[in-house]
Design a protein around this motif. Structure first.
Motif, mmCIF file in Angstrom:
data_model
loop_
_atom_site.group_PDB
_atom_site.id
_atom_site.type_symbol
_atom_site.label_atom_id
_atom_site.label_comp_id
_atom_site.label_asym_id
_atom_site.label_seq_id
_atom_site.Cartn_x
_atom_site.Cartn_y
_atom_site.Cartn_z
ATOM 1 N N GLY A 140 0.811 -1.208 0.000
ATOM 2 C CA GLY A 140 0.000 0.000 0.000
ATOM 3 C C GLY A 140 0.845 1.259 0.000
ATOM 4 O O GLY A 140 0.564 2.221 -0.733
ATOM 5 N N GLN A 141 1.891 1.272 0.812
ATOM 6 C CA GLN A 141 2.792 2.425 0.859
ATOM 7 C C GLN A 141 3.584 2.552 -0.448
ATOM 8 O O GLN A 141 3.830 3.663 -0.923
ATOM 9 C CB GLN A 141 3.753 2.298 2.038
ATOM 10 C CG GLN A 141 3.085 2.179 3.381
ATOM 11 C CD GLN A 141 2.536 3.489 3.874
ATOM 12 O OE1 GLN A 141 3.227 4.491 3.860
ATOM 13 N NE2 GLN A 141 1.301 3.493 4.310
ATOM 14 N N GLY A 151 1.461 4.154 -2.922
ATOM 15 C CA GLY A 151 1.325 5.570 -2.600
ATOM 16 C C GLY A 151 2.509 6.396 -3.068
ATOM 17 O O GLY A 151 2.330 7.458 -3.679
ATOM 18 N N ALA A 178 2.496 6.525 -6.943
ATOM 19 C CA ALA A 178 1.491 7.463 -7.441
ATOM 20 C C ALA A 178 1.919 8.899 -7.176
ATOM 21 O O ALA A 178 1.742 9.779 -8.030
ATOM 22 C CB ALA A 178 0.138 7.186 -6.794
ATOM 23 N N GLY A 179 2.481 9.134 -6.007
ATOM 24 C CA GLY A 179 2.934 10.479 -5.675
ATOM 25 C C GLY A 179 4.022 10.967 -6.611
ATOM 26 O O GLY A 179 3.956 12.093 -7.125
ATOM 27 N N VAL A 182 -1.915 12.676 -1.853
ATOM 28 C CA VAL A 182 -1.394 11.300 -1.840
ATOM 29 C C VAL A 182 -1.187 10.814 -0.414
ATOM 30 O O VAL A 182 -1.514 9.668 -0.080
ATOM 31 C CB VAL A 182 -0.091 11.212 -2.668
ATOM 32 C CG1 VAL A 182 0.621 9.900 -2.431
ATOM 33 C CG2 VAL A 182 -0.392 11.396 -4.139
ATOM 34 N N VAL A 183 -0.650 11.666 0.442
ATOM 35 C CA VAL A 183 -0.436 11.294 1.851
ATOM 36 C C VAL A 183 -1.763 10.936 2.506
ATOM 37 O O VAL A 183 -1.862 9.938 3.223
ATOM 38 C CB VAL A 183 0.280 12.434 2.610
ATOM 39 C CG1 VAL A 183 0.157 12.263 4.107
ATOM 40 C CG2 VAL A 183 1.741 12.498 2.203
ATOM 41 N N GLU A 184 -2.779 11.734 2.243
ATOM 42 C CA GLU A 184 -4.086 11.480 2.843
ATOM 43 C C GLU A 184 -4.735 10.220 2.259
ATOM 44 O O GLU A 184 -5.278 9.391 2.997
ATOM 45 C CB GLU A 184 -5.008 12.683 2.610
ATOM 46 C CG GLU A 184 -6.373 12.523 3.228
ATOM 47 C CD GLU A 184 -7.260 13.718 2.942
ATOM 48 O OE1 GLU A 184 -8.482 13.524 2.889
ATOM 49 O OE2 GLU A 184 -6.737 14.839 2.766
ATOM 50 N N GLU A 185 -4.678 10.074 0.955
ATOM 51 C CA GLU A 185 -5.372 8.959 0.301
ATOM 52 C C GLU A 185 -4.733 7.602 0.602
ATOM 53 O O GLU A 185 -5.430 6.611 0.779
ATOM 54 C CB GLU A 185 -5.410 9.181 -1.206
ATOM 55 C CG GLU A 185 -6.262 8.166 -1.929
ATOM 56 C CD GLU A 185 -6.529 8.554 -3.365
ATOM 57 O OE1 GLU A 185 -6.643 7.633 -4.178
ATOM 58 O OE2 GLU A 185 -6.600 9.760 -3.657
ATOM 59 N N TYR A 186 -3.416 7.548 0.649
ATOM 60 C CA TYR A 186 -2.733 6.275 0.858
ATOM 61 C C TYR A 186 -2.326 6.045 2.311
ATOM 62 O O TYR A 186 -1.734 5.025 2.625
ATOM 63 C CB TYR A 186 -1.506 6.182 -0.049
ATOM 64 C CG TYR A 186 -1.879 5.946 -1.490
ATOM 65 C CD1 TYR A 186 -2.089 4.659 -1.968
ATOM 66 C CD2 TYR A 186 -2.029 7.005 -2.375
ATOM 67 C CE1 TYR A 186 -2.440 4.438 -3.286
ATOM 68 C CE2 TYR A 186 -2.379 6.796 -3.683
ATOM 69 C CZ TYR A 186 -2.577 5.508 -4.138
ATOM 70 O OH TYR A 186 -2.924 5.293 -5.450
ATOM 71 N N LEU A 219 -0.070 7.634 4.192
ATOM 72 C CA LEU A 219 1.362 7.744 4.453
ATOM 73 C C LEU A 219 1.596 8.596 5.694
ATOM 74 O O LEU A 219 0.796 9.475 6.019
ATOM 75 C CB LEU A 219 2.074 8.379 3.256
ATOM 76 C CG LEU A 219 1.922 7.696 1.898
ATOM 77 C CD1 LEU A 219 2.591 8.526 0.818
ATOM 78 C CD2 LEU A 219 2.494 6.308 1.927
ATOM 79 N N THR A 259 9.652 7.030 1.656
ATOM 80 C CA THR A 259 9.037 6.919 2.970
ATOM 81 C C THR A 259 9.537 5.644 3.620
ATOM 82 O O THR A 259 10.245 4.855 2.999
ATOM 83 C CB THR A 259 7.499 6.950 2.895
ATOM 84 O OG1 THR A 259 6.975 7.072 4.214
ATOM 85 C CG2 THR A 259 6.943 5.716 2.242
#
Length: 156
Positions: free
Chosen positions: A47-48, A51, A54-55, A83-87, A89, A120
């Motif tokens: 998942g990360q 993210g 995509a970012g 992206v931070v909010e959606e995935y 992170l 990350t």
């Protein structure tokens, strides 16, 4: 010809009665718990990874299509926040770097090749904060994207 003694056969079979269930439960726990942990940990890492990929891709596209430096910065921050909010992170662990392949006076510049890298670190689940184990049990995740900057780029 030898005759079978049915009474001793019954006792031999009765000695193992009920042990299969106990063996199944014991072996199942020993094998199932690590497999479930592995699936959960790999799911979080995947998942990360999605993210940061995509970012990097979306930030590279938005910065390359921006009209100038101020617009590029605002777009990059907005995309990174989304992206931070959606995935999910951890914003404090996300690092963003933007570089140009050509040696330009400023980066980005018109016609330059832009490389965006997002990094990350993923904390493994259920690791206790004892003796700093939670800081050691992390998996670094990184993704890069390359995009050609618009030739209509205006610096400033």
């Amino acid at each position: 010809m030898r005759r079978r003694n049915r009474s001793t056969d019954r006792w031999r079979l009765a000695d193992d009665a009920g042990s299969a269930a106990i063996e199944f439960i014991f072996a199942g726990l020993i094998l199932l718990v690590p497999v479930v942990y592995l699936v959960v940990a790999l799911g979080q890492i995947q998942g990360q990874a999605l993210g940061v990929e995509a970012g990097a891709r979306h930030i590279a596209r938005t910065v390359a299509a921006a009209s100038g430096t101020a617009d590029a910065d605002a777009r990059a921050d907005a995309v990174l926040d989304t992206v931070v909010e959606e995935y999910g992170l951890d914003r404090s662990r996300v690092e963003l770097s933007i570089a140009c392949a050509e040696t330009a006076a400023s980066c980005p510049a018109a016609g330059a090749t832009l490389t965006v890298t997002v990094r990350t670190a993923v904390s493994l689940p259920l690791v206790p904060p004892v003796l700093g184990l939670d800081r050691l049990a992390v998996v670094p995740v990184e993704a890069s994207a390359v995009q050609k900057v618009s030739r209509f780029w205006r610096d400033g």
